[in-house]
Design a protein around this motif. Sequence first.
Motif, short mmCIF file in Angstrom:
data_model
loop_
_atom_site.label_atom_id
_atom_site.label_comp_id
_atom_site.label_asym_id
_atom_site.label_seq_id
_atom_site.Cartn_x
_atom_site.Cartn_y
_atom_site.Cartn_z
N ASP B 130 0.97 -1.54 0.30
CA ASP B 130 0.23 -0.12 -0.26
C ASP B 130 0.50 1.43 -0.16
O ASP B 130 0.60 2.47 -0.13
N GLY B 131 1.87 1.27 -0.96
CA GLY B 131 3.10 2.19 -0.30
C GLY B 131 3.39 3.04 -1.39
O GLY B 131 2.21 2.93 -2.30
N ALA B 132 4.23 3.86 -1.70
CA ALA B 132 4.70 4.83 -2.51
C ALA B 132 4.46 3.75 -4.07
O ALA B 132 3.79 4.53 -4.56
N TYR B 133 5.06 2.73 -3.96
CA TYR B 133 4.72 2.16 -5.36
C TYR B 133 3.41 2.57 -6.06
O TYR B 133 3.06 2.26 -7.59
N CYS B 134 2.85 1.70 -5.22
CA CYS B 134 0.80 2.15 -5.70
C CYS B 134 0.70 3.46 -5.93
O CYS B 134 -0.42 3.03 -6.50
N GLN B 135 1.13 4.12 -5.06
CA GLN B 135 0.40 5.48 -5.84
C GLN B 135 1.09 5.31 -6.95
O GLN B 135 0.08 6.20 -7.89
N VAL B 136 1.80 5.41 -7.20
CA VAL B 136 2.35 5.52 -9.13
C VAL B 136 1.43 4.97 -9.66
O VAL B 136 1.15 5.93 -11.12
N ARG B 137 1.52 3.56 -9.43
CA ARG B 137 0.74 2.50 -9.89
C ARG B 137 -0.54 3.10 -10.49
O ARG B 137 -1.31 3.10 -10.91
N ASP B 138 -1.41 3.44 -9.24
CA ASP B 138 -3.05 4.18 -9.11
C ASP B 138 -3.05 5.17 -9.83
O ASP B 138 -4.05 6.10 -10.83
N THR B 139 -1.92 6.30 -9.22
CA THR B 139 -1.99 7.84 -11.30
C THR B 139 -2.29 6.76 -12.19
O THR B 139 -2.48 7.98 -13.16
N ILE B 140 -0.42 6.18 -12.81
CA ILE B 140 -0.92 5.77 -13.90
C ILE B 140 -2.60 5.44 -14.16
O ILE B 140 -2.65 5.45 -15.73
N ALA B 141 -2.34 4.54 -13.76
CA ALA B 141 -3.45 3.89 -13.58
C ALA B 141 -5.28 4.96 -14.20
O ALA B 141 -5.86 5.02 -15.33
N GLU B 142 -5.23 6.07 -13.59
CA GLU B 142 -6.47 6.73 -14.14
C GLU B 142 -5.95 7.22 -15.31
O GLU B 142 -6.55 7.85 -15.66
N ASN B 143 -4.58 7.62 -15.56
CA ASN B 143 -4.65 8.23 -16.60
C ASN B 143 -4.76 7.16 -17.80
O ASN B 143 -5.28 7.70 -18.79
N SER B 144 -4.66 6.46 -17.48
CA SER B 144 -4.89 5.10 -18.75
C SER B 144 -6.50 5.07 -19.00
O SER B 144 -6.78 4.42 -19.56
N GLY B 145 -7.23 5.57 -18.47
CA GLY B 145 -8.79 5.59 -18.81
C GLY B 145 -9.70 4.38 -18.59
O GLY B 145 -10.69 3.59 -19.41
N GLY B 146 -8.58 3.10 -17.62
CA GLY B 146 -8.96 1.32 -17.84
C GLY B 146 -8.44 0.50 -18.83
O GLY B 146 -8.99 0.33 -19.29
N ARG B 147 -7.64 2.04 -20.13
CA ARG B 147 -6.94 1.01 -21.51
C ARG B 147 -6.33 0.03 -21.52
O ARG B 147 -6.28 -0.56 -22.00
N ALA B 148 -5.99 0.34 -20.34
CA ALA B 148 -4.01 -0.49 -19.98
C ALA B 148 -4.44 -1.93 -19.19
O ALA B 148 -5.17 -1.51 -18.79
N THR B 149 -3.66 -2.53 -19.93
CA THR B 149 -4.07 -3.82 -19.23
C THR B 149 -3.08 -4.15 -18.25
O THR B 149 -2.04 -3.13 -17.53
N GLU B 150 -3.49 -4.88 -17.06
CA GLU B 150 -2.68 -4.93 -16.08
C GLU B 150 -0.74 -5.11 -15.93
O GLU B 150 -0.24 -4.36 -15.50
N ILE B 151 -1.04 -6.08 -17.01
CA ILE B 151 1.00 -6.02 -17.72
C ILE B 151 1.01 -4.35 -17.76
O ILE B 151 2.88 -3.73 -17.64
N ASP B 152 0.69 -3.93 -18.71
CA ASP B 152 1.00 -2.78 -18.63
C ASP B 152 1.27 -2.01 -18.31
O ASP B 152 2.21 -0.96 -17.93
N LEU B 153 0.06 -2.15 -16.75
CA LEU B 153 -0.13 -0.81 -15.62
C LEU B 153 1.88 -1.14 -14.92
O LEU B 153 1.84 0.15 -14.32
N GLU B 154 1.23 -2.32 -14.97
CA GLU B 154 2.81 -3.16 -13.44
C GLU B 154 4.49 -2.48 -14.45
O GLU B 154 5.39 -1.87 -13.68
N LEU B 155 4.00 -2.64 -15.93
CA LEU B 155 5.33 -2.33 -16.70
C LEU B 155 6.17 -0.32 -16.87
O LEU B 155 7.07 -0.91 -16.81
N ALA B 156 4.53 0.32 -16.85
CA ALA B 156 4.75 1.89 -16.65
C ALA B 156 5.02 1.92 -15.82
O ALA B 156 5.69 2.76 -15.23
N THR B 157 4.20 1.02 -14.23
CA THR B 157 5.16 2.37 -12.79
C THR B 157 5.95 0.99 -12.79
O THR B 157 7.41 1.99 -12.35
N ILE B 158 6.68 0.10 -13.20
CA ILE B 158 8.30 0.13 -13.00
C ILE B 158 8.96 1.60 -14.05
O ILE B 158 10.38 1.49 -13.81
N ALA B 159 8.64 1.42 -14.77
CA ALA B 159 9.79 2.51 -15.79
C ALA B 159 9.44 3.68 -14.99
O ALA B 159 10.86 4.05 -14.76
#
Lengths: 209, 209
Positions: B130-159
Amino acid sequence: MSTATAESRPYHHGDLSRALIDAARKILETEGPAALSLRAVAREAGVSPAAPYHHFKDKAELLEAVAHEGWHELDAALSKARGETDNARDQMTNLGVAYVCFARDNPALYRVMYDRSRDKDALPDQLKDDGAYCQVRDTIAENSGGRATEIDLELATIAAWCAGHGLAEMISFKQFAPLKDLLGGEEAFLRAVFEHLGMFAKVIDRDPA
Amino acid sequence: MSTATAESRPYHHGDLSRALIDAARKILETEGPAALSLRAVAREAGVSPAAPYHHFKDKAELLEAVAHEGWHELDAALSKARGETDNARDQMTNLGVAYVCFARDNPALYRVMYDRSRDKDALPDQLKDDGAYCQVRDTIAENSGGRATEIDLELATIAAWCAGHGLAEMISFKQFAPLKDLLGGEEAFLRAVFEHLGMFAKVIDRDPA
DNA sequence: GCACCAATCTGAACGCCGTCAAGATGGTCT
DNA sequence: AGACCATCTTGACGGCGTTCAGATTGGTGC
């Protein structure tokens, strides 16, 4: 008994500086950075603990020499990767993958390289003059087709370097193992992350949005 | 003289674990990571060199506790930055800038955080839960408007994390000082580099090219 | 060939480090 | 009171980076 071997040995031991650097690298590879004490290096080279002080001011200076070799070898690895394709965009990806693979395959050396840089608050000069950094910048410049300003080029190079370095440090964390397997291996994982960076998009695609 | 102050002190010293962590952080801030010896920490806390061993298994475990605090504080800094705007895209930039600023303002703490992670070959669990990493992922998820797959989200967060970490490590190198001045300060420099990453372009813009 | 110098290496020492075992200290519980 | 136990101190061990005096060696000039 002046020269025990056919090589010309300048003094007592022969090229002790060289031997010390080699000993340090051997210890780094086999036992990791934590085991890299100056005394251990001297032991490995077969000399007394005080002997290194006639060739290096202190431990930091020996590590500096080791790091210097590392930067040269990273440079060579990037040159090779860049030369493997003519497609400028592929060159960029190859550079990134080669950079991260170098860090993965020489983790202790890579650590020493950046630790030394941090202590000096500066990346090595050779990086700016004709080294690895310039290869990245040149490749970006070729991708940009002359449309990018000098500042854009510099910023894109820094951005690329940051991404490469960041990924190089992340890649070893075992959290990402499942994702690597899912994508079919480590290199596929690397390429996927690089893609998701949309790396250099501003310079390459250059649509103002 | 059971309790010298109003607080309840469990034993002789009081909360020595707490005092040791505070002492370690003080030394980190004032003298840097190189000066952070267990003996120095004990000295700073006013106890004997062996006292810490009744609260931490070894030096690594004390550093672990310090690092743990660091991750929590980074988490708080990112939460704050994210809350300062509703525009999802700005949130992303704010997160990046906040991350790098945390590293810049707490360089020694930041170093300890990652050094400990490297020794364990793993980022802290709290990052995934529930930490910093998740905040980044959540923000990216909001940006993607639900169009991104789980894997895309994970990769984008890592990136994103790689880019942030890489920039955090680069920012201190004095080579970039001229560029910072030219762009009007450090934060402008940060934002410019982030822009040039075309960060999260694939997830956000999502045009197949 | 020989004396000399400078470069090189050794041995011993200093103070620091992380760690441990043994004993002293002082709450807590009965 | 007395037992108990967590806590802290004392003193020690080996390893570290570094220094210094002195021994050793290779090259240079005579």
